[in-house]
Design a protein around this motif. Structure first.
Motif, PDB file in Angstrom:
ATOM      1  N   MET A  84     -13.329 -11.694   4.482  1.00 19.47           N
ATOM      2  CA  MET A  84     -12.102 -10.971   4.229  1.00 19.47           C
ATOM      3  C   MET A  84     -11.559 -10.441   5.556  1.00 19.47           C
ATOM      4  SD  MET A  84     -11.510  -7.642   1.812  1.00 19.47           S
ATOM      5  CE  MET A  84     -10.845  -8.389   0.360  1.00 19.47           C
ATOM      6  N   LYS A  85     -10.265 -10.592   5.725  1.00 15.71           N
ATOM      7  CA  LYS A  85      -9.620 -10.149   6.952  1.00 15.71           C
ATOM      8  C   LYS A  85      -9.557  -8.625   7.012  1.00 15.71           C
ATOM      9  CE  LYS A  85      -5.444 -10.858   9.609  1.00 15.71           C
ATOM     10  NZ  LYS A  85      -4.139 -11.473   9.658  1.00 15.71           N
ATOM     11  N   LYS A  86      -9.961  -8.078   8.132  1.00 10.30           N
ATOM     12  CA  LYS A  86      -9.930  -6.624   8.328  1.00 10.30           C
ATOM     13  C   LYS A  86      -8.496  -6.175   8.598  1.00 10.30           C
ATOM     14  CE  LYS A  86     -12.013  -2.985  11.166  1.00 10.30           C
ATOM     15  NZ  LYS A  86     -10.834  -2.309  11.648  1.00 10.30           N
ATOM     16  N   LYS A  87      -8.099  -5.089   7.923  1.00 10.54           N
ATOM     17  CA  LYS A  87      -6.766  -4.538   8.153  1.00 10.54           C
ATOM     18  C   LYS A  87      -6.716  -3.905   9.534  1.00 10.54           C
ATOM     19  CE  LYS A  87      -5.039  -3.659   3.596  1.00 10.54           C
ATOM     20  NZ  LYS A  87      -4.220  -2.747   2.821  1.00 10.54           N
ATOM     21  N   PRO A  88      -5.549  -3.957  10.159  1.00 11.02           N
ATOM     22  CA  PRO A  88      -5.412  -3.323  11.471  1.00 11.02           C
ATOM     23  C   PRO A  88      -5.455  -1.803  11.358  1.00 11.02           C
ATOM     24  CG  PRO A  88      -3.310  -4.225  10.743  1.00 11.02           C
ATOM     25  CD  PRO A  88      -4.328  -4.618   9.725  1.00 11.02           C
ATOM     26  N   ASP A  89      -5.658  -1.180  12.466  1.00 12.60           N
ATOM     27  CA  ASP A  89      -5.602   0.277  12.547  1.00 12.60           C
ATOM     28  C   ASP A  89      -4.125   0.650  12.702  1.00 12.60           C
ATOM     29  OD1 ASP A  89      -6.211   2.966  12.854  1.00 12.60           O
ATOM     30  OD2 ASP A  89      -6.659   2.754  14.994  1.00 12.60           O
ATOM     31  N   TYR A  90      -3.468   0.889  11.573  1.00 10.03           N
ATOM     32  CA  TYR A  90      -2.040   1.172  11.594  1.00 10.03           C
ATOM     33  C   TYR A  90      -1.741   2.431  12.393  1.00 10.03           C
ATOM     34  CZ  TYR A  90      -1.605  -2.310   7.901  1.00 10.03           C
ATOM     35  OH  TYR A  90      -1.631  -3.469   7.179  1.00 10.03           O
ATOM     36  N   LYS A  91      -0.758   2.355  13.249  1.00 12.67           N
ATOM     37  CA  LYS A  91      -0.381   3.480  14.109  1.00 12.67           C
ATOM     38  C   LYS A  91       0.759   4.318  13.539  1.00 12.67           C
ATOM     39  CE  LYS A  91      -3.214   2.008  17.264  1.00 12.67           C
ATOM     40  NZ  LYS A  91      -4.526   2.596  17.396  1.00 12.67           N
ATOM     41  N   PHE A  92       1.494   3.760  12.581  1.00 15.73           N
ATOM     42  CA  PHE A  92       2.687   4.433  12.067  1.00 15.73           C
ATOM     43  C   PHE A  92       2.654   4.595  10.545  1.00 15.73           C
ATOM     44  CE2 PHE A  92       3.780   2.347  16.048  1.00 15.73           C
ATOM     45  CZ  PHE A  92       4.325   3.404  16.767  1.00 15.73           C
ATOM     46  N   ASN A  93       1.469   4.683   9.971  1.00 17.33           N
ATOM     47  CA  ASN A  93       1.306   4.892   8.519  1.00 17.33           C
ATOM     48  C   ASN A  93       1.907   3.778   7.667  1.00 17.33           C
ATOM     49  OD1 ASN A  93      -0.055   7.463   8.656  1.00 17.33           O
ATOM     50  ND2 ASN A  93       1.914   8.333   9.255  1.00 17.33           N
ATOM     51  N   GLU A  94       1.990   2.570   8.229  1.00 19.93           N
ATOM     52  CA  GLU A  94       2.614   1.481   7.484  1.00 19.93           C
ATOM     53  C   GLU A  94       1.955   1.243   6.128  1.00 19.93           C
ATOM     54  OE1 GLU A  94       3.075   0.028  11.876  1.00 19.93           O
ATOM     55  OE2 GLU A  94       1.620   1.197  10.730  1.00 19.93           O
ATOM     56  N   ASP A  95       0.633   1.324   6.058  1.00 18.47           N
ATOM     57  CA  ASP A  95      -0.053   1.076   4.793  1.00 18.47           C
ATOM     58  C   ASP A  95       0.337   2.104   3.737  1.00 18.47           C
ATOM     59  OD1 ASP A  95      -1.376   2.997   6.387  1.00 18.47           O
ATOM     60  OD2 ASP A  95      -3.349   2.504   5.564  1.00 18.47           O
ATOM     61  N   LYS A  96       0.419   3.359   4.123  1.00 21.10           N
ATOM     62  CA  LYS A  96       0.804   4.413   3.180  1.00 21.10           C
ATOM     63  C   LYS A  96       2.272   4.281   2.781  1.00 21.10           C
ATOM     64  CE  LYS A  96      -2.573   7.638   5.071  1.00 21.10           C
ATOM     65  NZ  LYS A  96      -2.991   6.989   6.311  1.00 21.10           N
ATOM     66  N   LEU A  97       3.111   3.952   3.742  1.00 18.97           N
ATOM     67  CA  LEU A  97       4.538   3.811   3.451  1.00 18.97           C
ATOM     68  C   LEU A  97       4.804   2.598   2.566  1.00 18.97           C
ATOM     69  CD1 LEU A  97       5.914   4.780   6.954  1.00 18.97           C
ATOM     70  CD2 LEU A  97       6.102   6.124   4.849  1.00 18.97           C
ATOM     71  N   LEU A  98       4.080   1.503   2.777  1.00 21.44           N
ATOM     72  CA  LEU A  98       4.241   0.330   1.909  1.00 21.44           C
ATOM     73  C   LEU A  98       3.784   0.638   0.483  1.00 21.44           C
ATOM     74  CD1 LEU A  98       3.186  -2.564   4.292  1.00 21.44           C
ATOM     75  CD2 LEU A  98       5.453  -2.186   3.278  1.00 21.44           C
ATOM     76  N   ALA A  99       2.710   1.385   0.352  1.00 21.46           N
ATOM     77  CA  ALA A  99       2.255   1.783  -0.980  1.00 21.46           C
ATOM     78  C   ALA A  99       3.306   2.666  -1.655  1.00 21.46           C
ATOM     79  CB  ALA A  99       0.915   2.509  -0.887  1.00 21.46           C
ATOM     80  N   GLU A 100       3.883   3.586  -0.900  1.00 20.54           N
ATOM     81  CA  GLU A 100       4.932   4.451  -1.442  1.00 20.54           C
ATOM     82  C   GLU A 100       6.160   3.637  -1.842  1.00 20.54           C
ATOM     83  OE1 GLU A 100       7.727   8.255  -0.241  1.00 20.54           O
ATOM     84  OE2 GLU A 100       6.201   7.583   1.185  1.00 20.54           O
ATOM     85  N   LEU A 101       6.505   2.650  -1.020  1.00 20.65           N
ATOM     86  CA  LEU A 101       7.635   1.784  -1.349  1.00 20.65           C
ATOM     87  C   LEU A 101       7.371   1.039  -2.651  1.00 20.65           C
ATOM     88  CD1 LEU A 101      10.373   0.514  -0.628  1.00 20.65           C
ATOM     89  CD2 LEU A 101       9.106  -1.179   0.729  1.00 20.65           C
ATOM     90  N   GLY A 102       6.147   0.561  -2.829  1.00 16.56           N
ATOM     91  CA  GLY A 102       5.791  -0.112  -4.078  1.00 16.56           C
ATOM     92  C   GLY A 102       5.954   0.810  -5.279  1.00 16.56           C
ATOM     93  N   ASP A 103       5.519   2.050  -5.131  1.00 14.07           N
ATOM     94  CA  ASP A 103       5.682   3.030  -6.212  1.00 14.07           C
ATOM     95  C   ASP A 103       7.160   3.289  -6.492  1.00 14.07           C
ATOM     96  OD1 ASP A 103       2.926   3.264  -6.425  1.00 14.07           O
ATOM     97  OD2 ASP A 103       2.835   5.129  -5.264  1.00 14.07           O
ATOM     98  N   TYR A 104       7.963   3.385  -5.431  1.00 15.05           N
ATOM     99  CA  TYR A 104       9.398   3.606  -5.598  1.00 15.05           C
ATOM    100  C   TYR A 104      10.030   2.435  -6.359  1.00 15.05           C
ATOM    101  CZ  TYR A 104      14.344   3.440  -4.671  1.00 15.05           C
ATOM    102  OH  TYR A 104      15.700   3.307  -4.832  1.00 15.05           O
TER     103      TYR A 104
END
Length: 97
Positions: free
Chosen positions: A1-21
């Motif tokens: 499994m590919k390791k996720k990058p160490d996001y510097k700008f909260n992209e993972d959290k913001l993408l999850a929030e966008l999905g919820d929106y």
């Protein structure tokens, strides 16, 4: 499994929030009755222009209406309409079903 990058700008959290929106738009007033106006506009072949126009509208409105939470909602709408425009592009040019 590919390791996720160490996001510097909260992209993972913001993408999850966008999905919820986006999920919330399907249960909100835009999704009542089972058909969204975007579906009708898209089915008439005007989706890409409609979505790009809404990106322009919310981009221009940013910071001019309401408070910082309203401005943030405008940014979420820009992201959502951008995804819808990307889907329209792909349907037209990549023939993805």
């Amino acid at each position: 499994m590919k390791k996720k990058p160490d996001y510097k700008f909260n992209e993972d959290k913001l993408l999850a929030e966008l999905g919820d929106y986006i999920d919330s738009t399907y249960s909100g007033h835009y999704g009542q009755g089972g058909i969204q106006s975007s579906e009708v506009i898209s089915s008439r072949g005007r989706g890409l222009d409609f979505f790009l126009g809404n990106i322009d509208k919310y981009n221009d409105r940013y910071g001019k209406k309401g408070n910082s939470e309203d401005w943030r909602k405008d940014l979420m709408k820009i992201f959502h309409y951008n995804l819808l425009a990307l889907n329209e592009h792909d349907n037209k040019h990549r023939k993805i079903k």
